[in-house]
Write an enzyme that holds these catalytic residues in place. Structure first.
Site, PDB file in Angstrom:
ATOM      1  N   HIS A 254      -7.218   4.658   2.244  1.00 37.35           N
ATOM      2  CA  HIS A 254      -6.637   4.377   0.925  1.00 37.35           C
ATOM      3  C   HIS A 254      -6.733   5.559  -0.040  1.00 37.35           C
ATOM      4  O   HIS A 254      -6.416   5.412  -1.219  1.00 37.35           O
ATOM      5  CB  HIS A 254      -7.283   3.125   0.324  1.00 37.35           C
TER       6      HIS A 254
ATOM      7  N   ASN B  41       0.819  -1.222   0.000  1.00 38.96           N
ATOM      8  CA  ASN B  41       0.000   0.000   0.000  1.00 38.96           C
ATOM      9  C   ASN B  41       0.849   1.267   0.000  1.00 38.96           C
ATOM     10  O   ASN B  41       0.338   2.363   0.237  1.00 38.96           O
ATOM     11  CB  ASN B  41      -0.899   0.024   1.235  1.00 38.96           C
TER      12      ASN B  41
ATOM     13  N   SER C 289     -10.724  -0.960   0.399  1.00 39.51           N
ATOM     14  CA  SER C 289      -9.373  -1.517   0.377  1.00 39.51           C
ATOM     15  C   SER C 289      -9.205  -2.726  -0.516  1.00 39.51           C
ATOM     16  O   SER C 289      -8.117  -2.963  -1.029  1.00 39.51           O
ATOM     17  CB  SER C 289      -8.948  -1.870   1.799  1.00 39.51           C
TER      18      SER C 289
ATOM     19  N   LYS D  65      -0.086   3.766   4.592  1.00 44.43           N
ATOM     20  CA  LYS D  65      -0.316   3.419   3.189  1.00 44.43           C
ATOM     21  C   LYS D  65       0.425   4.447   2.311  1.00 44.43           C
ATOM     22  O   LYS D  65       1.640   4.390   2.242  1.00 44.43           O
ATOM     23  CB  LYS D  65      -1.807   3.286   2.945  1.00 44.43           C
TER      24      LYS D  65
ATOM     25  N   GLU E 264     -15.908   3.638   4.141  1.00 43.43           N
ATOM     26  CA  GLU E 264     -14.578   3.951   3.628  1.00 43.43           C
ATOM     27  C   GLU E 264     -14.767   4.900   2.451  1.00 43.43           C
ATOM     28  O   GLU E 264     -15.834   4.922   1.834  1.00 43.43           O
ATOM     29  CB  GLU E 264     -13.882   2.676   3.134  1.00 43.43           C
TER      30      GLU E 264
ATOM     31  N   ASP F 230     -13.560   6.538   6.664  1.00 42.39           N
ATOM     32  CA  ASP F 230     -12.203   5.990   6.748  1.00 42.39           C
ATOM     33  C   ASP F 230     -11.524   6.281   5.405  1.00 42.39           C
ATOM     34  O   ASP F 230     -11.882   5.713   4.383  1.00 42.39           O
ATOM     35  CB  ASP F 230     -12.275   4.482   7.021  1.00 42.39           C
TER      36      ASP F 230
ATOM     37  N   HIS G 193     -14.085  -1.999   6.249  1.00 40.10           N
ATOM     38  CA  HIS G 193     -12.907  -2.718   6.746  1.00 40.10           C
ATOM     39  C   HIS G 193     -13.174  -3.375   8.110  1.00 40.10           C
ATOM     40  O   HIS G 193     -13.936  -2.861   8.932  1.00 40.10           O
ATOM     41  CB  HIS G 193     -11.757  -1.720   6.888  1.00 40.10           C
TER      42      HIS G 193
HETATM   43  C1  LIG Z   1      -9.797   0.908   5.230  1.00 42.11           C
HETATM   44  C2  LIG Z   1      -8.760   0.570   6.249  1.00 42.11           C
HETATM   45  N1  LIG Z   1      -8.860   1.094   7.482  1.00 42.11           N
HETATM   46  C3  LIG Z   1      -7.950   0.826   8.422  1.00 42.11           C
HETATM   47  C4  LIG Z   1      -6.876  -0.003   8.165  1.00 42.11           C
HETATM   48  C5  LIG Z   1      -5.903  -0.301   9.261  1.00 42.11           C
HETATM   49  O1  LIG Z   1      -4.829   0.576   9.181  1.00 42.11           O
HETATM   50  P1  LIG Z   1      -3.426   0.195   9.811  1.00 42.11           P
HETATM   51  O2  LIG Z   1      -2.760  -0.701   8.848  1.00 42.11           O
HETATM   52  O3  LIG Z   1      -2.740   1.518   9.988  1.00 42.11           O
HETATM   53  O4  LIG Z   1      -3.689  -0.479  11.107  1.00 42.11           O
HETATM   54  C6  LIG Z   1      -6.715  -0.540   6.903  1.00 42.11           C
HETATM   55  C7  LIG Z   1      -5.522  -1.349   6.584  1.00 42.11           C
HETATM   56  O5  LIG Z   1      -5.494  -2.478   6.396  1.00 42.11           O
HETATM   57  C8  LIG Z   1      -7.697  -0.279   5.919  1.00 42.11           C
HETATM   58  O6  LIG Z   1      -7.614  -0.835   4.704  1.00 42.11           O
END
Ligand SMILES: Cc1ncc(COP(=O)(O)O)c(C=O)c1O
Length: 398
Positions: A215, A48, A187, A240, A183, A212, A139
């Site tokens: 990405h 990422n 993702s 990311k 989101e 969120d 997610h």
């Molecule tokens: C949409 C989303 N939120 C949160 C996360 C978690 O983030 P982190 O990898 O910083 O724990 C991810 C990562 O996998 C994600 O894809």
């Protein structure tokens, strides 16, 4: 514990029979484009690190500088050991990038979603159990946060603002506090939520919109600010496109203050360490001016999708740097990943429960370190037409 080992082993074997067993693959780090595996180099299509900042000299330099000045660790949680001056500096930059009055740094995106949502959905504070309208494909960390708060989610069909509207209308006379949770870029699909409509619906129904932006931050939106414009509260990560680690919440001053008082992930966890703060700080300085890199990545992804279409490959609704090759079955996704591996590309099979059953896929993520030749080579492996005209950067950026 010993008495349950057998059950855990049985579970693992059952997963293996369904093509669902996960394993950690040992790799050697090389650079932003390649990884090493068993003495061989692979083009990394699984990371990422969209802006290829992970090995950026500027990030490494500032991480080193802040380590030398402040040490490798932060010692305790911010409330216990005192709030290092570095936090205010970085949080001010995050708030500016996100166009919000305030920001709060958290240890990771998973921890942020898991504990921020738990704090925000506290029924004792809100006066009633909130109604949480959530995209079905959110997610795992968001589901985790909802579960931790004990609220039941009202799930709408993925990316379907019409369905969200129906559900909001069903509850329009319900005076309980309402939240909408989505989101911005999903993702595992690389598609973009209809955020303008969702924000309008949230406003019309007096719901608080939480987005969120993991990405999109850094890689999409004007100056890399992400796609969370209409959101009341934004959660995102630095792990990311910003190349390092850690997360943020961008919000009002009141919500920030509330989280400092109530968010377990902030209160009961050691603060982000100085090297990470340095890397984040340097990335935040670079990101606004990285339009050329953002256009390059968008162009690569567009070119890949066009090529994949000629081979009849299913890339779903991808419109970003994340492009899934949807295989359907778990074994088929594993086989596709293996085929790419044999040809020198590292791309991981993503299987349930990360994605819905029957939609196992290989998830490709393009980065500023990838080249047109990489795209042609991977398309050739997939049997796609690689002689498509190259898209001009100007068009890709629009
Ligand atoms: C949409 C989303 N939120 C949160 C996360 C978690 O983030 P982190 O990898 O910083 O724990 C991810 C990562 O996998 C994600 O894809």
């Amino acid at each position: 514990m010993g008495r349950y080992e057998r059950r855990y082993e049985d579970h693992l074997q059952a997963r293996a029979r369904e093509g669902l067993r996960r394993e950690l693959t040992g790799i050697e780090a090389k650079d932003a484009r390649q990884i090493g595996l068993g003495g061989r180099s692979f083009v990394n299509l699984a990371s990422n690190d969209y802006l290829a900042l992970r090995f950026s000299p500027a990030l490494i330099e500032r991480a080193g500088e802040w380590t030398r000045r402040y040490g490798v660790g932060s010692g305790a949680s911010r409330l216990v050991t005192g709030n290092l001056d570095l936090f205010a500096r970085v949080e001010a930059k995050v708030a500016t990038l996100k166009g919000k009055p305030a920001a709060l740094l958290m240890a990771s995106g998973f921890q942020a979603n898991g504990t921020v949502l738990q704090a925000l959905f506290d029924r004792a504070v809100l006066g009633a159990e909130p109604l949480v309208f959530a995209d079905r494909l959110n997610h795992a960390s968001m589901h985790f946060g909802c579960a931790a708060s004990g609220v039941g989610q009202i799930r709408y069909r993925h990316g379907d603002a019409g369905h969200l509207q129906e559900l909001l209308i069903q509850f329009q006379d319900d005076r309980r506090p309402k939240f909408v949770l989505t989101e911005s870029v999903f993702s595992m699909d690389g598609d973009v939520a209809p955020l303008v409509e969702i924000a309008r619906l949230a406003r019309d129904h007096e719901a608080t919109l939480i987005v969120d932006d993991a990405h999109a931050t850094g890689i999409l939106g004007e100056g890399g600010r992400g796609l969370s414009e209409g959101a009341d509260i934004v959660v995102g990560t630095f792990s990311k496109a910003l190349g390092s680690f850690g997360a943020y919440v961008a919000c009002s001053e009141t919500v920030r203050d509330y989280l400092v008082n109530r968010c377990a992930g902030l209160i009961y966890s050691t603060a982000l360490p100085p090297p990470m703060l340095g890397a984040i700080d340097a990335a935040l300085d670079l990101v606004p001016a990285m339009d050329a890199e953002r256009a390059h990545v968008a162009r690569l992804a567009m070119r890949f999708r066009a090529g994949a279409a000629t081979a009849g490959l299913d890339t779903g609704a991808s419109a970003t740097q994340i492009v899934p090759l949807i295989a359907g079955g778990n074994v088929a996704a594993l086989a596709l990943s293996e085929r790419l591996r044999e040809a020198g590309f590292f791309a991981t099979a993503i299987r349930p429960p990360t994605v819905p059953p029957g939609t196992a896929r290989v998830r490709l993520a393009f980065s500023a370190a990838h080249t047109d030749d990489d795209i042609e080579a991977v398309l050739a492996v997939l049997g796609a037409n690689v002689s498509l005209p190259r898209v001009s950067p100007a068009r890709a950026a629009s």
